[in-house]
Motif scaffolding. Structure first.
Motif, PDB file in Angstrom:
ATOM      1  N   ILE A   3     -11.704  72.233  59.488  1.00 47.16           N
ATOM      2  CA  ILE A   3     -12.838  73.158  59.551  1.00 47.16           C
ATOM      3  C   ILE A   3     -13.296  73.308  60.986  1.00 47.16           C
ATOM      4  O   ILE A   3     -13.335  72.335  61.753  1.00 47.16           O
ATOM      5  CB  ILE A   3     -14.008  72.641  58.683  1.00 47.16           C
ATOM      6  CG1 ILE A   3     -13.556  72.462  57.225  1.00 47.16           C
ATOM      7  CG2 ILE A   3     -15.207  73.576  58.764  1.00 47.16           C
ATOM      8  CD1 ILE A   3     -14.578  71.756  56.360  1.00 47.16           C
ATOM      9  N   ILE A   5     -16.564  74.975  63.270  1.00 46.50           N
ATOM     10  CA  ILE A   5     -17.895  75.600  63.330  1.00 46.50           C
ATOM     11  C   ILE A   5     -18.080  76.142  64.736  1.00 46.50           C
ATOM     12  O   ILE A   5     -18.183  75.373  65.701  1.00 46.50           O
ATOM     13  CB  ILE A   5     -19.028  74.606  62.994  1.00 46.50           C
ATOM     14  CG1 ILE A   5     -18.813  73.987  61.610  1.00 46.50           C
ATOM     15  CG2 ILE A   5     -20.384  75.305  63.060  1.00 46.50           C
ATOM     16  CD1 ILE A   5     -19.828  72.917  61.253  1.00 46.50           C
ATOM     17  N   GLY A  13     -25.711  74.767  63.060  1.00 43.20           N
ATOM     18  CA  GLY A  13     -24.369  74.209  63.133  1.00 43.20           C
ATOM     19  C   GLY A  13     -24.371  72.703  62.993  1.00 43.20           C
ATOM     20  O   GLY A  13     -23.500  72.116  62.334  1.00 43.20           O
ATOM     21  N   LEU A  16     -25.133  71.839  59.358  1.00 47.19           N
ATOM     22  CA  LEU A  16     -23.959  72.128  58.551  1.00 47.19           C
ATOM     23  C   LEU A  16     -22.905  71.041  58.743  1.00 47.19           C
ATOM     24  O   LEU A  16     -22.296  70.566  57.770  1.00 47.19           O
ATOM     25  CB  LEU A  16     -23.397  73.494  58.928  1.00 47.19           C
ATOM     26  CG  LEU A  16     -22.089  73.905  58.259  1.00 47.19           C
ATOM     27  CD1 LEU A  16     -22.232  73.952  56.735  1.00 47.19           C
ATOM     28  CD2 LEU A  16     -21.624  75.268  58.801  1.00 47.19           C
ATOM     29  N   PHE A  76     -16.587  78.670  60.265  1.00 55.33           N
ATOM     30  CA  PHE A  76     -17.971  79.138  60.157  1.00 55.33           C
ATOM     31  C   PHE A  76     -18.339  79.754  61.503  1.00 55.33           C
ATOM     32  O   PHE A  76     -18.364  79.050  62.521  1.00 55.33           O
ATOM     33  CB  PHE A  76     -18.917  77.983  59.838  1.00 55.33           C
ATOM     34  CG  PHE A  76     -18.748  77.420  58.458  1.00 55.33           C
ATOM     35  CD1 PHE A  76     -19.521  77.878  57.397  1.00 55.33           C
ATOM     36  CD2 PHE A  76     -17.805  76.423  58.203  1.00 55.33           C
ATOM     37  CE1 PHE A  76     -19.369  77.353  56.116  1.00 55.33           C
ATOM     38  CE2 PHE A  76     -17.645  75.889  56.933  1.00 55.33           C
ATOM     39  CZ  PHE A  76     -18.426  76.359  55.881  1.00 55.33           C
ATOM     40  N   LEU A  78     -21.148  81.025  63.454  1.00 55.69           N
ATOM     41  CA  LEU A  78     -22.611  81.029  63.534  1.00 55.69           C
ATOM     42  C   LEU A  78     -23.129  81.501  64.886  1.00 55.69           C
ATOM     43  O   LEU A  78     -24.312  81.830  65.008  1.00 55.69           O
ATOM     44  CB  LEU A  78     -23.159  79.617  63.270  1.00 55.69           C
ATOM     45  CG  LEU A  78     -22.633  78.844  62.061  1.00 55.69           C
ATOM     46  CD1 LEU A  78     -23.326  77.494  61.974  1.00 55.69           C
ATOM     47  CD2 LEU A  78     -22.806  79.631  60.779  1.00 55.69           C
ATOM     48  N   VAL A 118     -16.665  82.334  57.241  1.00 49.84           N
ATOM     49  CA  VAL A 118     -18.059  82.562  56.868  1.00 49.84           C
ATOM     50  C   VAL A 118     -18.790  83.060  58.103  1.00 49.84           C
ATOM     51  O   VAL A 118     -18.905  82.346  59.108  1.00 49.84           O
ATOM     52  CB  VAL A 118     -18.725  81.274  56.341  1.00 49.84           C
ATOM     53  CG1 VAL A 118     -20.187  81.547  55.983  1.00 49.84           C
ATOM     54  CG2 VAL A 118     -17.971  80.745  55.136  1.00 49.84           C
ATOM     55  N   THR A 120     -22.293  84.649  59.731  1.00 47.29           N
ATOM     56  CA  THR A 120     -23.727  84.791  59.486  1.00 47.29           C
ATOM     57  C   THR A 120     -24.240  86.067  60.132  1.00 47.29           C
ATOM     58  O   THR A 120     -24.139  86.260  61.336  1.00 47.29           O
ATOM     59  CB  THR A 120     -24.515  83.587  60.020  1.00 47.29           C
ATOM     60  OG1 THR A 120     -24.150  83.332  61.382  1.00 47.29           O
ATOM     61  CG2 THR A 120     -24.229  82.360  59.189  1.00 47.29           C
ATOM     62  N   THR A 170     -19.644  87.449  54.444  1.00 48.99           N
ATOM     63  CA  THR A 170     -20.771  87.583  55.360  1.00 48.99           C
ATOM     64  C   THR A 170     -22.063  87.319  54.604  1.00 48.99           C
ATOM     65  O   THR A 170     -22.304  87.900  53.546  1.00 48.99           O
ATOM     66  CB  THR A 170     -20.811  88.991  55.965  1.00 48.99           C
ATOM     67  OG1 THR A 170     -19.672  89.182  56.805  1.00 48.99           O
ATOM     68  CG2 THR A 170     -22.077  89.200  56.791  1.00 48.99           C
ATOM     69  N   LEU A 226     -24.485  78.260  52.846  1.00 53.09           N
ATOM     70  CA  LEU A 226     -23.303  78.492  53.677  1.00 53.09           C
ATOM     71  C   LEU A 226     -22.079  77.820  53.065  1.00 53.09           C
ATOM     72  O   LEU A 226     -20.981  78.395  53.028  1.00 53.09           O
ATOM     73  CB  LEU A 226     -23.548  77.966  55.091  1.00 53.09           C
ATOM     74  CG  LEU A 226     -24.517  78.758  55.967  1.00 53.09           C
ATOM     75  CD1 LEU A 226     -24.790  77.999  57.264  1.00 53.09           C
ATOM     76  CD2 LEU A 226     -23.974  80.150  56.272  1.00 53.09           C
ATOM     77  N   ILE A 227     -22.260  76.599  52.576  1.00 57.71           N
ATOM     78  CA  ILE A 227     -21.151  75.878  51.962  1.00 57.71           C
ATOM     79  C   ILE A 227     -20.735  76.543  50.652  1.00 57.71           C
ATOM     80  O   ILE A 227     -19.538  76.744  50.393  1.00 57.71           O
ATOM     81  CB  ILE A 227     -21.541  74.405  51.744  1.00 57.71           C
ATOM     82  CG1 ILE A 227     -21.686  73.705  53.104  1.00 57.71           C
ATOM     83  CG2 ILE A 227     -20.512  73.693  50.872  1.00 57.71           C
ATOM     84  CD1 ILE A 227     -22.268  72.316  53.035  1.00 57.71           C
ATOM     85  N   ALA A 230     -18.726  79.565  51.348  1.00 56.21           N
ATOM     86  CA  ALA A 230     -17.345  79.263  51.715  1.00 56.21           C
ATOM     87  C   ALA A 230     -16.494  78.972  50.492  1.00 56.21           C
ATOM     88  O   ALA A 230     -15.266  79.166  50.518  1.00 56.21           O
ATOM     89  CB  ALA A 230     -17.305  78.074  52.673  1.00 56.21           C
TER      90      ALA A 230
END
Length: 320
Positions: A3, A5, A13, A16, A76, A78, A118, A120, A170, A226-227, A230
């Motif tokens: 993953i 971010i 962040g 998360l 992600f 962000l 993902v 934002t 989104t 957010l999770i 995903a």
């Protein structure tokens, strides 16, 4: 599951990242590695799997190619230049919020891996003359450069997903309150500071009228959403990969009343109201009546009350 971010040094962040570390899995797969990237390298975190913290400029395409080269299963995105900053410094907003997002998408496209992405976005994509409530299919009509840049990002994520370059989704964020830390250059920053600072025993200034309404969500629920975003299956997203995160609409007065219900009357005495025309001009174009039906149907949630937002700040973020 590896993953990434992007924007991993920001407060969202970091939250998360900590939540993913605590979960240890995403989309039913064990997390093997987590990378946090930001303009300055984020502080390292302890985790039972490989974790990397790196400095990376989203506006530098070569840097993004290098960051994404190892390949990730989920990204992600962000990172952003926030509203007042994007309005005051047009080039900064365009470089990060538009060209930077395109850099990420192009790097992922050329890799050919089609990871979950993902992205934002913001309620600032809405404004102007559209009827209430605003629904997921309401046409964006941004009244700021920030909102325009985010609306373009939404369309790009949708199209790159349609073409199979990424598996994008989104999420348009409500105003996230109560944020930890210090005020930033977001026009909405005061919506946290008028709660956060008084709870910390400090004075705060509110630049709008007590009856000003807005749409809120706590940091804790934002991270959970957010999770969950995903983990939604692509087939369940439909033809539009964009949705509004659930939240609750409150006036400034109701926020302060919620704080008083949790923490007593003393913090509210530290708030004073001083009109700020620059902030007022930006936020007066925002909307506050939303129907997040799609996100709710897909399992995302709003806080039960703003009292919960206050309690979460006291439990998670107030300095000790």
């Amino acid at each position: 599951m590896n993953i990434l971010i992007i924007g991993g040094g920001g407060f969202l962040g970091q939250k998360l990242a900590r939540r993913l570390i605590a979960r240890g899995e995403l989309r039913g797969r064990q997390i093997a590695g987590l990378t946090l990237a930001d303009i300055a390298a984020p502080a390292p975190l302890d985790a039972p799997f490989d974790i990397a913290c790196t400095a990376c400029d989203i506006t530098d395409r070569a840097a993004m190619d290098a960051l994404l080269a190892p390949g990730f299963d989920a990204v992600f995105l962000l990172a952003a230049v926030v509203s007042s900053h994007a309005e005051a410094e047009f080039e900064d907003g365009m470089n990060v919020n538009l060209h930077g997002v395109l850099n990420v998408l192009e790097s992922l496209r050329l890799q050919g891996r089609a990871p979950v992405l993902v992205f934002t976005s913001s309620l600032a994509v809405f404004g102007g003359e559209v009827p209430d409530p605003i629904r997921d299919w309401t046409i964006p009509n941004p009244q700021t450069s920030y909102g325009t840049q985010k609306a373009i990002g939404e369309l790009l994520v949708n199209d790159y997903s349609r073409r199979g370059f990424v598996d994008g989704r989104t999420l348009r964020l409500p105003t996230i309150s109560v944020r930890p830390g210090r005020p930033n250059r977001a026009a909405s920053s005061f919506m946290s500071s008028i709660i956060r600072e008084p709870l910390n025993g400090e004075e705060a200034v509110c630049p709008v009228d007590p009856e000003f309404p807005h749409y809120y969500l706590s940091p804790r629920l934002c991270v959970e959403n957010l999770i969950r975003g995903a983990e939604i299956e692509a087939a369940d997203l439909g033809q539009s990969r964009t949705m509004t995160m659930p939240g609750r609409t409150l006036t400034i007065r109701q926020m302060i009343e919620a704080m008083t219900a949790v923490a007593g009357p003393e913090p509210a005495k530290l708030i004073r109201f001083e009109d700020d025309p620059a902030i007022r001009d930006i936020v007066s174009g925002w909307r506050f009546d939303y129907d997040p039906a799609k996100a709710l149907a897909l399992g995302l949630e709003a806080d039960a009350s703003f009292e919960e937002n206050v309690r979460y700040y006291l439990e998670d973020d107030r300095p000790t």
